[in-house]
Motif scaffolding. Structure first.
Motif, mmCIF file in Angstrom:
data_model
loop_
_atom_site.group_PDB
_atom_site.id
_atom_site.type_symbol
_atom_site.label_atom_id
_atom_site.label_comp_id
_atom_site.label_asym_id
_atom_site.label_seq_id
_atom_site.Cartn_x
_atom_site.Cartn_y
_atom_site.Cartn_z
ATOM 1 N N ILE A 149 0.831 -1.204 0.000
ATOM 2 C CA ILE A 149 0.000 0.000 0.000
ATOM 3 C C ILE A 149 0.868 1.256 0.000
ATOM 4 O O ILE A 149 0.579 2.225 -0.712
ATOM 5 N N TRP A 150 1.936 1.223 0.764
ATOM 6 C CA TRP A 150 2.821 2.381 0.786
ATOM 7 C C TRP A 150 3.465 2.591 -0.582
ATOM 8 O O TRP A 150 3.580 3.719 -1.069
ATOM 9 N N ALA A 151 3.876 1.518 -1.238
ATOM 10 C CA ALA A 151 4.570 1.634 -2.518
ATOM 11 C C ALA A 151 3.635 2.044 -3.653
ATOM 12 O O ALA A 151 4.011 2.835 -4.524
ATOM 13 N N HIS A 152 2.404 1.506 -3.654
ATOM 14 C CA HIS A 152 1.512 1.695 -4.799
ATOM 15 C C HIS A 152 0.475 2.800 -4.581
ATOM 16 O O HIS A 152 -0.044 3.361 -5.543
ATOM 17 N N TRP A 199 -4.149 2.130 6.744
ATOM 18 C CA TRP A 199 -3.579 2.128 5.402
ATOM 19 C C TRP A 199 -3.428 3.587 4.967
ATOM 20 O O TRP A 199 -4.413 4.329 4.902
ATOM 21 N N LYS A 200 -2.234 3.998 4.650
ATOM 22 C CA LYS A 200 -1.993 5.373 4.214
ATOM 23 C C LYS A 200 -2.000 5.413 2.693
ATOM 24 O O LYS A 200 -0.965 5.232 2.046
ATOM 25 N N CYS A 201 -3.176 5.619 2.136
ATOM 26 C CA CYS A 201 -3.335 5.685 0.689
ATOM 27 C C CYS A 201 -4.645 6.396 0.381
ATOM 28 O O CYS A 201 -5.519 6.501 1.240
ATOM 29 N N ASP A 203 -3.175 12.044 -4.036
ATOM 30 C CA ASP A 203 -2.064 11.199 -3.620
ATOM 31 C C ASP A 203 -2.085 11.040 -2.112
ATOM 32 O O ASP A 203 -2.574 11.887 -1.373
ATOM 33 N N ALA A 204 -1.487 9.949 -1.653
ATOM 34 C CA ALA A 204 -1.388 9.704 -0.226
ATOM 35 C C ALA A 204 -0.401 10.683 0.395
ATOM 36 O O ALA A 204 0.451 11.255 -0.278
ATOM 37 N N PRO A 205 -0.519 10.909 1.712
ATOM 38 C CA PRO A 205 0.422 11.807 2.373
ATOM 39 C C PRO A 205 1.850 11.314 2.214
ATOM 40 O O PRO A 205 2.108 10.122 2.147
#
Length: 239
Positions: free
Chosen positions: A145-148, A169-171, A232-234
């Motif tokens: 999740i962090w990568a994508h 989940w940070k996304c 975009d995610a933080p």
């Protein structure tokens, strides 16, 4: 090689992986029908999609066709299915999907491996199932999740979903659709999943849900365009 076409997607399945049940579902169009229906209702052009449990690549191809192959990251644990997925994407003109070999779970140690039980005909294979055991890499859902930074998460991981909801989940998640496996865990685990999604401002989505397929969508107000919520995610790694 058995060949089929579902929803405009050309699929090949080697004879050694086919069972009468799988072949029957591919022939009558019911193969992964609920999963395909959910994907077609929530995946849009440009959305980043994380698919956990790719099977033979049918839903993978549907997502790549809608979102663009470069926006799809798919993970599959069964090593015998990796060339099948690649072939099915190629025969549909969908190169560019990122395909990872591994069994997805919660937090894992670096380079961790586990026994993955491969069942006859591949469906139902899992980390805690019955069948021929093969060593596979363990992959952390949080790292994926962090990568994508997906807008959509689709998962069918035969019970491993129970371990994936222990930290946020940070996304920029807009939809999450999963197949539940209630025989493999207590009802409190399902409540934990629902509560987790609610804490991320996602609510039950009747459009993408059916039977054991449980869908969630981001809560947006009347008149809001969900496409406008695609950000975009933080920045910064997960804690």
């Amino acid at each position: 090689m058995h060949e089929f076409t579902l929803n405009g997607i050309s699929l090949g399945l080697p004879a050694g992986l086919a069972t009468p049940e799988i072949l029957g579902k591919l022939a009558d169009g019911t193969y992964e029908a609920d999963e395909a229906r959910s994907a077609e209702r929530c995946v849009r052009e440009g959305m980043r999609v994380l698919e956990l449990g790719a099977g033979i690549g049918y839903v993978t191809a549907l997502c790549a066709r809608r979102a663009g192959p470069e926006n799809v990251l798919s993970v599959e644990a069964n090593p015998a299915l990796l060339p099948v997925i690649e072939d099915n994407l190629a025969r549909n003109g969908l190169p560019g999907v990122t395909l990872i070999h591994g069994a997805v779970t919660g937090p894992v140690a670096p380079d961790a491996m586990a026994d993955f039980a491969v069942s006859t005909g591949y469906t139902g294979s899992s980390l805690d199932g019955k069948g021929k055991a093969v060593k596979v890499p363990l992959v952390s859902v949080h790292d994926l999740i962090w990568a994508h930074k997906p807008h959509v998460v689709l998962m069918d991981v035969e019970g491993a979903e129970a371990e994936m909801f222990n930290r946020p989940w940070k996304c920029p998640l807009r939809f999450c659709v999963m197949e539940l496996h209630p025989r493999k865990y207590h009802p409190r685990t399902i409540k934990k999943i629902v509560d987790f999604m609610s804490a991320m401002d996602l609510t039950y989505d009747p459009v993408t849900s059916r039977g054991k397929i449980l869908g969630f969508r981001k809560v947006w107000g009347a008149g809001e365009d969900p496409d406008a919520l695609m950000g975009d995610a933080p920045a910064g790694p997960e804690e």
